[in-house]
Design a protein around this motif. Structure first.
Motif, PDB file in Angstrom:
ATOM      1  N   LEU A  50       0.830  -1.205   0.000  1.00  0.00           N
ATOM      2  CA  LEU A  50       0.000   0.000   0.000  1.00  0.00           C
ATOM      3  C   LEU A  50       0.865   1.255   0.000  1.00  0.00           C
ATOM      4  CD1 LEU A  50      -2.944   1.101   0.204  1.00  0.00           C
ATOM      5  CD2 LEU A  50      -2.600   1.138   2.684  1.00  0.00           C
ATOM      6  N   TRP A  51       1.906   1.279   0.842  1.00  0.00           N
ATOM      7  CA  TRP A  51       2.767   2.453   0.910  1.00  0.00           C
ATOM      8  C   TRP A  51       3.544   2.655  -0.385  1.00  0.00           C
ATOM      9  CZ3 TRP A  51       4.544   1.252   6.542  1.00  0.00           C
ATOM     10  CH2 TRP A  51       3.569   1.723   7.426  1.00  0.00           C
ATOM     11  N   GLU A  56       4.035   6.256  -5.001  1.00  0.00           N
ATOM     12  CA  GLU A  56       3.961   6.517  -6.444  1.00  0.00           C
ATOM     13  C   GLU A  56       2.948   7.624  -6.738  1.00  0.00           C
ATOM     14  OE1 GLU A  56       3.126   2.948  -8.636  1.00  0.00           O
ATOM     15  OE2 GLU A  56       4.883   1.922  -7.819  1.00  0.00           O
ATOM     16  N   ALA A  57       1.809   7.555  -6.086  1.00  0.00           N
ATOM     17  CA  ALA A  57       0.770   8.570  -6.300  1.00  0.00           C
ATOM     18  C   ALA A  57       1.227   9.927  -5.765  1.00  0.00           C
ATOM     19  CB  ALA A  57      -0.535   8.138  -5.635  1.00  0.00           C
ATOM     20  N   VAL A  58       1.840   9.950  -4.594  1.00  0.00           N
ATOM     21  CA  VAL A  58       2.321  11.200  -3.999  1.00  0.00           C
ATOM     22  C   VAL A  58       3.399  11.831  -4.876  1.00  0.00           C
ATOM     23  CG1 VAL A  58       3.705  12.096  -2.049  1.00  0.00           C
ATOM     24  CG2 VAL A  58       1.661  10.741  -1.613  1.00  0.00           C
ATOM     25  N   ASP A  59       4.247  11.002  -5.455  1.00  0.00           N
ATOM     26  CA  ASP A  59       5.310  11.532  -6.317  1.00  0.00           C
ATOM     27  C   ASP A  59       4.745  12.248  -7.542  1.00  0.00           C
ATOM     28  OD1 ASP A  59       7.240  10.573  -4.587  1.00  0.00           O
ATOM     29  OD2 ASP A  59       7.729   8.808  -5.809  1.00  0.00           O
ATOM     30  N   ARG A  60       3.536  11.889  -7.953  1.00  0.00           N
ATOM     31  CA  ARG A  60       2.902  12.544  -9.100  1.00  0.00           C
ATOM     32  C   ARG A  60       2.032  13.730  -8.689  1.00  0.00           C
ATOM     33  NH1 ARG A  60       1.931   7.055 -10.206  1.00  0.00           N
ATOM     34  NH2 ARG A  60      -0.237   7.299  -9.613  1.00  0.00           N
ATOM     35  N   ALA A  61       1.764  13.878  -7.408  1.00  0.00           N
ATOM     36  CA  ALA A  61       0.890  14.949  -6.922  1.00  0.00           C
ATOM     37  C   ALA A  61       1.573  16.303  -7.082  1.00  0.00           C
ATOM     38  CB  ALA A  61       0.510  14.715  -5.462  1.00  0.00           C
ATOM     39  N   ALA A  62       0.765  17.297  -7.408  1.00  0.00           N
ATOM     40  CA  ALA A  62       1.302  18.632  -7.685  1.00  0.00           C
ATOM     41  C   ALA A  62       1.357  19.537  -6.458  1.00  0.00           C
ATOM     42  CB  ALA A  62       0.465  19.298  -8.782  1.00  0.00           C
ATOM     43  N   SER A  63       0.661  19.170  -5.384  1.00  0.00           N
ATOM     44  CA  SER A  63       0.601  20.081  -4.241  1.00  0.00           C
ATOM     45  C   SER A  63       0.412  19.297  -2.948  1.00  0.00           C
ATOM     46  CB  SER A  63      -0.573  21.047  -4.410  1.00  0.00           C
ATOM     47  OG  SER A  63      -1.804  20.350  -4.271  1.00  0.00           O
ATOM     48  N   PRO A  64       0.722  19.941  -1.828  1.00  0.00           N
ATOM     49  CA  PRO A  64       0.463  19.301  -0.541  1.00  0.00           C
ATOM     50  C   PRO A  64      -1.030  18.973  -0.345  1.00  0.00           C
ATOM     51  CG  PRO A  64       1.992  21.114  -0.246  1.00  0.00           C
ATOM     52  CD  PRO A  64       1.478  21.188  -1.660  1.00  0.00           C
ATOM     53  N   ALA A  65      -1.915  19.810  -0.869  1.00  0.00           N
ATOM     54  CA  ALA A  65      -3.354  19.530  -0.758  1.00  0.00           C
ATOM     55  C   ALA A  65      -3.711  18.231  -1.466  1.00  0.00           C
ATOM     56  CB  ALA A  65      -4.168  20.695  -1.313  1.00  0.00           C
ATOM     57  N   GLU A  66      -3.123  18.002  -2.646  1.00  0.00           N
ATOM     58  CA  GLU A  66      -3.363  16.741  -3.358  1.00  0.00           C
ATOM     59  C   GLU A  66      -2.791  15.561  -2.579  1.00  0.00           C
ATOM     60  OE1 GLU A  66      -2.435  16.510  -7.565  1.00  0.00           O
ATOM     61  OE2 GLU A  66      -2.691  18.689  -7.704  1.00  0.00           O
TER      62      GLU A  66
END
Length: 181
Positions: A50-51, A56-66
């Motif tokens: 899961l982590w 992987e998803a966090v690495d693609r996120a554009a902002s702390p809110a995402e």
């Protein structure tokens, strides 16, 4: 994980797990020794998976809110009876020796550390208010754990509403910097 979720921790036998894995019961016992250790190892494997997907998803996120949105989505169970979350609740309900408690503590602390990193990034970027990170993390994870129980139980209040949206709204309200309401 599937056979544990189907039968439950109390009813699942090592022979059930061995049969699903295509192995002998002796082979499973040789590697894990007892059911409690096997359950902890399955939980640790599940969390590592899961982590990995979360990162992987966090690495693609554009902002702390995402990233906060992703944290909530990965933390909360996807649906009533979610196998991964069911395993958590069943393993947490068992008695554990010191080694088992250490594994569980590391897994739980992993969630806290991931949330604190997101909060710190958001605070440092000016996207989030300057909150006491450890205290906020304790409250946020406690809220998410309570919502998780509701989702797993299938409480009717979440049938027509989103526990994810509720959690994000509550977190964002407190994290909104002064003057940006």
């Amino acid at each position: 994980m599937g056979v544990i979720a189907e039968k439950g921790v109390a009813a699942v036998r090592m022979s059930d797990i061995a049969a699903r894995a295509g192995m002998s019961t002796g082979h499973i016992l040789y590697h894990f020794g007892k059911k409690g250790r096997l359950l902890l190892e399955v939980l640790a494997w599940s969390q590592a998976d899961l982590w990995g997907r979360f990162q992987e998803a966090v690495d693609r996120a554009a902002s702390p809110a995402e990233k906060l949105d992703l944290f909530v989505r990965f933390y909360l169970p996807r649906h009533e009876g979610d196998e991964r979350y069911a395993l958590w609740t069943q393993v947490l309900a068992q008695r554990h020796d010191e080694a088992g408690r250490q594994i569980l503590t590391e897994l739980l602390d992993g969630w806290d550390a991931r949330l604190e990193a997101i909060l710190r990034e958001g605070r440092d970027a000016g996207d989030f208010a300057d909150v006491d990170l450890p205290e906020f993390t304790v409250r946020a994870v406690a809220m998410l754990s309570g919502l998780s129980e509701d989702v797993m139980f299938g409480r009717s209040r979440w049938r027509h509403a989103s526990a994810n949206a509720f959690a994000l709204s509550a977190l964002r309200r407190e994290l909104c910097p002064a003057g940006q309401e």
